[in-house]
Every structure is written in C-alpha cells, then in structure tokens.
Design an enzyme around this catalytic site. Structure first.
Site, mmCIF file in Angstrom:
data_model
loop_
_atom_site.group_PDB
_atom_site.id
_atom_site.type_symbol
_atom_site.label_atom_id
_atom_site.label_comp_id
_atom_site.label_asym_id
_atom_site.label_seq_id
_atom_site.Cartn_x
_atom_site.Cartn_y
_atom_site.Cartn_z
ATOM 1 N N VAL A 92 0.804 -1.222 0.000
ATOM 2 C CA VAL A 92 0.000 0.000 0.000
ATOM 3 C C VAL A 92 0.837 1.271 0.000
ATOM 4 C CG1 VAL A 92 -1.975 -1.130 1.091
ATOM 5 C CG2 VAL A 92 -0.254 0.015 2.524
ATOM 6 N N ASN A 145 -7.093 -3.825 5.089
ATOM 7 C CA ASN A 145 -6.658 -4.442 6.342
ATOM 8 C C ASN A 145 -5.152 -4.358 6.567
ATOM 9 O OD1 ASN A 145 -7.241 -6.213 8.739
ATOM 10 N ND2 ASN A 145 -5.927 -7.624 7.595
ATOM 11 N N SER A 177 -9.329 0.502 14.691
ATOM 12 C CA SER A 177 -8.803 0.037 15.971
ATOM 13 C C SER A 177 -9.576 0.726 17.081
ATOM 14 C CB SER A 177 -7.314 0.395 16.088
ATOM 15 O OG SER A 177 -6.835 0.170 17.411
ATOM 16 N N TYR A 203 0.355 6.311 15.679
ATOM 17 C CA TYR A 203 -0.614 5.259 15.374
ATOM 18 C C TYR A 203 -2.020 5.716 15.746
ATOM 19 C CZ TYR A 203 -2.730 0.548 15.465
ATOM 20 O OH TYR A 203 -3.520 -0.548 15.240
ATOM 21 N N ALA A 204 -2.140 6.430 16.878
ATOM 22 C CA ALA A 204 -3.445 6.947 17.299
ATOM 23 C C ALA A 204 -3.960 7.946 16.277
ATOM 24 C CB ALA A 204 -3.335 7.592 18.680
ATOM 25 N N ALA A 205 -3.086 8.818 15.785
ATOM 26 C CA ALA A 205 -3.494 9.794 14.770
ATOM 27 C C ALA A 205 -3.952 9.091 13.496
ATOM 28 C CB ALA A 205 -2.336 10.732 14.463
ATOM 29 N N LYS A 215 -5.226 6.078 13.126
ATOM 30 C CA LYS A 215 -6.485 5.357 13.274
ATOM 31 C C LYS A 215 -7.680 6.295 13.462
ATOM 32 C CE LYS A 215 -4.993 1.226 12.574
ATOM 33 N NZ LYS A 215 -5.436 0.475 11.385
#
Length: 258
Positions: A54, A79, A131, A144-146, A148
């Site tokens: 990707v 995914n 998530s 990672y939080a940003a 998702k």
C-alpha cells in the site's frame, strides 16, 4: 458468487478472513507484499493471490486494474497495518512517515482506485479495519493513534459521500487480537505503571485474547447482514465494553474514568 478484495492477507485478521470467505464459497482476491512466500491460501481454488504494497502507488494501480479486468469485485476490505508504541517526543521522522504511509495513506490510495468502479456499478462495500485506538486516545500510541482516528474520520466522511451512489462504508474496530501483528516499540522510562494499567484494562486475561478467526466472523457479519445504515462493528468482549462505556459516559467523563 460474490468477490472480496482483501488488502493485507498474509497473516492475522486478513488471512483468517480470506480463509473464512473462501470456505463460504466467495471468490477471494488475497493481496500481500510478498505473495511468493504464501503457502496456505494457495490451497484454495477460489483464492487468487496478487502483490500489493500500500506504500507503492504504481503497484496499487497495476494490481487493482489487473484484478478488475478479470473479476467483478463486490467488497473491498482494507486491512494492511503498521503498529508502534512510543513516547510522543521520541517518534522519529522515519517511523512517523512509515506509520502514516501504511495506515492512512495506504488505505486512501487503495480506496480511491475502487470508488469509480463501485460508482459505475452503483453498488459495493468498502470495509476497513480501524482500531479501538481510533475511537479513544490512549497513552504511548504515538502517531498510530493519529492514523487510526484519521481512518475512522475518512470512513465516516465516505459513509455520507458515497451513500447516494449505492456504496456502503463500514469499519471493523478490534482491540487486542492474538495475531503476529508487531508493534514497534522504543524505550519508555517512567511509564511502567501506566503501561501496566493500560495492559490490564485492555487485556485482563491474556490467555483468552480474541482470535483472528473470531474477528473474521464479525467481518463476515458486517459484509452480509444487509444493514445499510450501520457503519461501526466493534469486535471482542473487552473492546465492546470499553466502547460502550465511552458511549454511556460521554467523552469528558470517560477520560476521567480511564
């Protein structure tokens, strides 16, 4: 026979989903970065394996075009993912770029290629793995939080934007799943107790984590339940409890609760 195009099929949730849909009689387009390494999915006559990274726009264009010339795709399942654990101030430029490029931009690139196709068909379903971190901010999840939260926002936007064209948009929201998914982590001195508390909250029983096969069952439900108005499918007992607690308390009270 229906067809699902799965991004990130080499392991975990993606592979379990490919197997389940194949066993249900679907045609499965299983994509992965290194298809030459795949040995399990090759045993299914209705699974077709293609290369897809990707982070490579040219390869995305080539693979999607090739697939759509040969198959009539009904469902796109995004995914692919990259995980990390880090203090915010310790994140490197390389790590941030890799995370954003995979989790957010990768999902956008693939989805863009399918939208004109689904619009022409006047039907289709775009399903994306987000998530629990895309529903609530937790410490040390870094960029990672940003990623998702952004993916969740993009999907909600597309839910509205694509509805007039007969295209459904849904998300799967797992918590901690027992897979080989690796979270890159840096040293985090001073956060031992915080990490312990969050781990106990998210994984109170590490011997009974949700399996990829259980998530795949929820994915099959999301694809086949014909509920055109529902967007969000939360998986796993603990994840559902936390998600529902936030809905019950509201954002401010939930942050105090955490």
């Amino acid at each position: 026979m229906s067809t699902i195009f799965i991004v990130g099929s080499s392991s975990g949730i993606g592979k379990a989903t490919a197997k389940l849909f194949a066993e249900k009689g679907w045609t499965v387009i299983a994509t992965m970065r290194s298809p030459e390494k795949e040995t399990e999915l090759t045993s299914y006559q209705n699974v077709f394996i293609y290369p897809l990274d990707v982070t490579k726009p040219e390869q995305i264009s080539k693979t999607v075009s090739t697939v759509l010339e040969k198959h009539e795709v009904d469902v796109l399942f995004n995914n692919a993912g990259y995980g990390m654990k880090s203090r915010f101030e310790d994140m490197t430029e390389e790590t941030m770029q890799k995370s954003l490029n995979t989790n957010l931009l990768g999902m956008i690139r693939v989805t863009q290629k399918f939208i004109p196709y689904f619009k022409k068909k006047k039907s289709g379903l775009i399903l994306t793995t987000t998530s629990l971190v895309g529903e609530m901010g937790l410490a040390l999840d870094g960029i990672y939080a940003a990623d998702k939260w952004a993916v969740t926002g993009v999907c909600e936007m597309l839910y509205h934007e694509l509805a007039p064209f007969g295209i459904q948009v849904k998300i799967i929201v797992p918590g901690v799943v027992k897979t080989g998914f690796k979270m890159e982590a840096s040293a985090m001195p001073g956060f031992d107790q915080l990490l312990k508390n969050q781990t106990e909250m998210l994984m109170p029983d590490t011997d009974n984590l949700e399996s990829p096969e259980e998530v795949a069952q929820d994915i099959y439900k999301a694809v086949t339940d014909n509920d055109r108005d529902r967007m969000c499918y939360v998986t796993g007992k603990i994840t559902k409890e936390l998600y529902e607690k936030r809905q019950e308390l509201g954002d401010e009270a939930f942050r105090k609760y955490i």
